[in-house]
Enzyme design. Structure first.
Site, PDB file in Angstrom:
ATOM      1  N   TYR A  63     -15.284   3.703  -0.582  1.00 23.59           N
ATOM      2  CA  TYR A  63     -14.241   4.720  -0.494  1.00 23.59           C
ATOM      3  C   TYR A  63     -14.891   6.049  -0.152  1.00 23.59           C
ATOM      4  O   TYR A  63     -15.371   6.775  -0.999  1.00 23.59           O
ATOM      5  CB  TYR A  63     -13.450   4.821  -1.798  1.00 23.59           C
ATOM      6  CG  TYR A  63     -12.742   3.549  -2.202  1.00 23.59           C
ATOM      7  CD1 TYR A  63     -12.507   2.532  -1.274  1.00 23.59           C
ATOM      8  CD2 TYR A  63     -12.305   3.351  -3.499  1.00 23.59           C
ATOM      9  CE1 TYR A  63     -11.864   1.359  -1.643  1.00 23.59           C
ATOM     10  CE2 TYR A  63     -11.654   2.179  -3.879  1.00 23.59           C
ATOM     11  CZ  TYR A  63     -11.445   1.190  -2.943  1.00 23.59           C
ATOM     12  OH  TYR A  63     -10.818   0.025  -3.320  1.00 23.59           O
ATOM     13  N   GLY A 209       2.795   1.781  -0.847  1.00 25.06           N
ATOM     14  CA  GLY A 209       3.719   2.905  -0.731  1.00 25.06           C
ATOM     15  C   GLY A 209       5.118   2.523  -0.283  1.00 25.06           C
ATOM     16  O   GLY A 209       6.034   3.346  -0.346  1.00 25.06           O
ATOM     17  N   PHE A 210       5.307   1.276   0.129  1.00 22.03           N
ATOM     18  CA  PHE A 210       6.604   0.861   0.657  1.00 22.03           C
ATOM     19  C   PHE A 210       7.689   0.921  -0.410  1.00 22.03           C
ATOM     20  O   PHE A 210       8.802   1.375  -0.154  1.00 22.03           O
ATOM     21  CB  PHE A 210       6.493  -0.559   1.213  1.00 22.03           C
ATOM     22  CG  PHE A 210       7.743  -1.064   1.862  1.00 22.03           C
ATOM     23  CD1 PHE A 210       8.139  -0.582   3.103  1.00 22.03           C
ATOM     24  CD2 PHE A 210       8.526  -2.032   1.253  1.00 22.03           C
ATOM     25  CE1 PHE A 210       9.293  -1.046   3.714  1.00 22.03           C
ATOM     26  CE2 PHE A 210       9.679  -2.508   1.855  1.00 22.03           C
ATOM     27  CZ  PHE A 210      10.063  -2.015   3.088  1.00 22.03           C
ATOM     28  N   SER A 212       7.698   2.767  -3.124  1.00 20.41           N
ATOM     29  CA  SER A 212       7.880   4.114  -3.661  1.00 20.41           C
ATOM     30  C   SER A 212       8.481   5.076  -2.645  1.00 20.41           C
ATOM     31  O   SER A 212       9.223   5.988  -3.018  1.00 20.41           O
ATOM     32  CB  SER A 212       6.543   4.671  -4.166  1.00 20.41           C
ATOM     33  OG  SER A 212       5.536   4.555  -3.182  1.00 20.41           O
ATOM     34  N   GLY A 214       9.744   3.953   0.712  1.00 22.52           N
ATOM     35  CA  GLY A 214      10.657   3.346   1.663  1.00 22.52           C
ATOM     36  C   GLY A 214      10.081   3.314   3.063  1.00 22.52           C
ATOM     37  O   GLY A 214       8.998   3.829   3.324  1.00 22.52           O
TER      38      GLY A 214
END
Length: 340
Positions: A63, A209-210, A212, A214
């Site tokens: 990361y 993230g989908f 949370s 959309g």
């Protein structure tokens, strides 16, 4: 919307490790989801997370590379912060190596960047398919014996690889993508972990993230955000997945919570051996995620969600083609190893 709740502890695996029942994925602070976020903001967030009772923080040497570990090191995490350095190739090239020399070099470098003496949970991030898993585990076992790591984990390993590794040294946790839209692990990997007493850490429980944000958030992704290249976020796949999300959102409204809280609650209700680690870079969203612990699902609720999000209900692969997950990977037999 569900309200925030205190974060209880859970036993992760059968080797004695205890963690908060929900963790924090730290990847998006430093890599893969667009530009790195401002360090002062991330330090503030991490301190808020720890003060809220979350002790399970997930990082990796890839990361950045390396910058996320340095960031967490600046916060001076308490000893039971859970960390996820991973084994990858020399320099800045993302690849996978599991040979003993590199396993040791990665661990010692991570200890320095994190400014700690011992890593509580050290995973092999991806399986090196050219090195017998027994060889990699043998070196990790030595690191445990030397007090440099406490517990060993794996990520994205197949059931057979997990069994072979566990025979060398007990595996405490296996980290896998598990959510309402990624359920392929339920057939053999989850049962294998439970047979062996291995805890399950669910990454990307919010569908990257989908759940949370959309489908509309896809249009605003930054350059360099790997999600721009994920098939689930493209074209007809996205349109189809958005329709499934609409039905989940209706269910969340009836439950008095957000779709993301419902998605997290579903993961929590998979069992007391499962710990999700949703990632975020905002305190507001972290608080919302913690509030998912107060969402209680009945057997009828679970059955309805199982129907809405059955395996295969969402369309598209979960990673870009250029990302190798080593899913269901196998390694050569031990007697084939010619290395040191």
């Amino acid at each position: 919307m569900a309200v925030a709740t205190s974060v209880p502890r859970m036993k992760l695996g059968s080797q004695g490790l205890k963690v908060s029942t929900q963790g924090l994925g730290c990847m998006g602070m430093s890599a893969f989801y667009g530009q790195p976020k401002p360090k002062p903001d991330m330090i503030t967030l991490i301190r808020h997370v720890v003060e809220s009772g979350v002790t399970f923080l997930d990082t990796s040497d890839i990361y950045g590379p390396f910058t996320n570990e340095v960031l967490l090191g600046k916060v001076q995490l308490i000893s039971f912060g859970l960390l996820f350095p991973h084994i990858f190739a020399d320099g800045m090239t993302p690849a996978v190596r599991g040979d003993p020399a590199y396993v040791r070099a990665c661990c010692e470098a991570s200890l320095k960047r994190l400014d700690i003496d011992c890593i509580d949970l050290y995973y092999q991030h991806r399986v090196d398919t050219s090195v017998p898993i027994e060889v990699t585990m043998g070196e990790l076992k030595k690191l445990v014996e030397e007090g440099k790591i406490k517990y060993i984990g794996m990520s994205e390993a197949s059931a057979s690889t997990i069994k072979r590794a566990h025979a060398v040294h007990p595996i405490t946790a296996v980290q896998l993508e598990w959510s309402l839209w990624t359920r392929d692990i339920e057939e053999d990997i989850v049962p294998t972990c439970r047979e062996l007493g291995i805890g399950i850490v669910a990454y990307s429980p919010l569908g990257r993230g989908f759940f949370s944000s959309g489908p509309k958030f896809v249009a605003n992704l930054e350059e360099g955000d790997m999600r721009k290249h994920v098939a689930r976020f493209q074209g007809e796949n996205l349109e189809h997945n958005a329709r499934v999300l609409e039905r989940i959102t209706e269910k969340a409204t009836r439950k008095g919570c957000t779709p993301s809280q419902l998605a997290l609650a579903w993961v929590h209700h998979q069992g007391s051996d499962v710990c999700p680690i949703p990632g975020t870079t905002k305190i507001e969203y972290f608080n919302q995620n913690i509030a998912a612990l107060s969402v209680k699902l009945t057997p009828e609720d679970m059955a309805e969600l199982e129907s809405l999000a059955a395996a295969g209900a969402f369309k598209g692969e979960r990673y870009p083609e250029t990302y190798v997950t080593y899913k269901d990977s196998e390694t050569p037999p031990l007697n084939s190893w010619k290395g040191e």
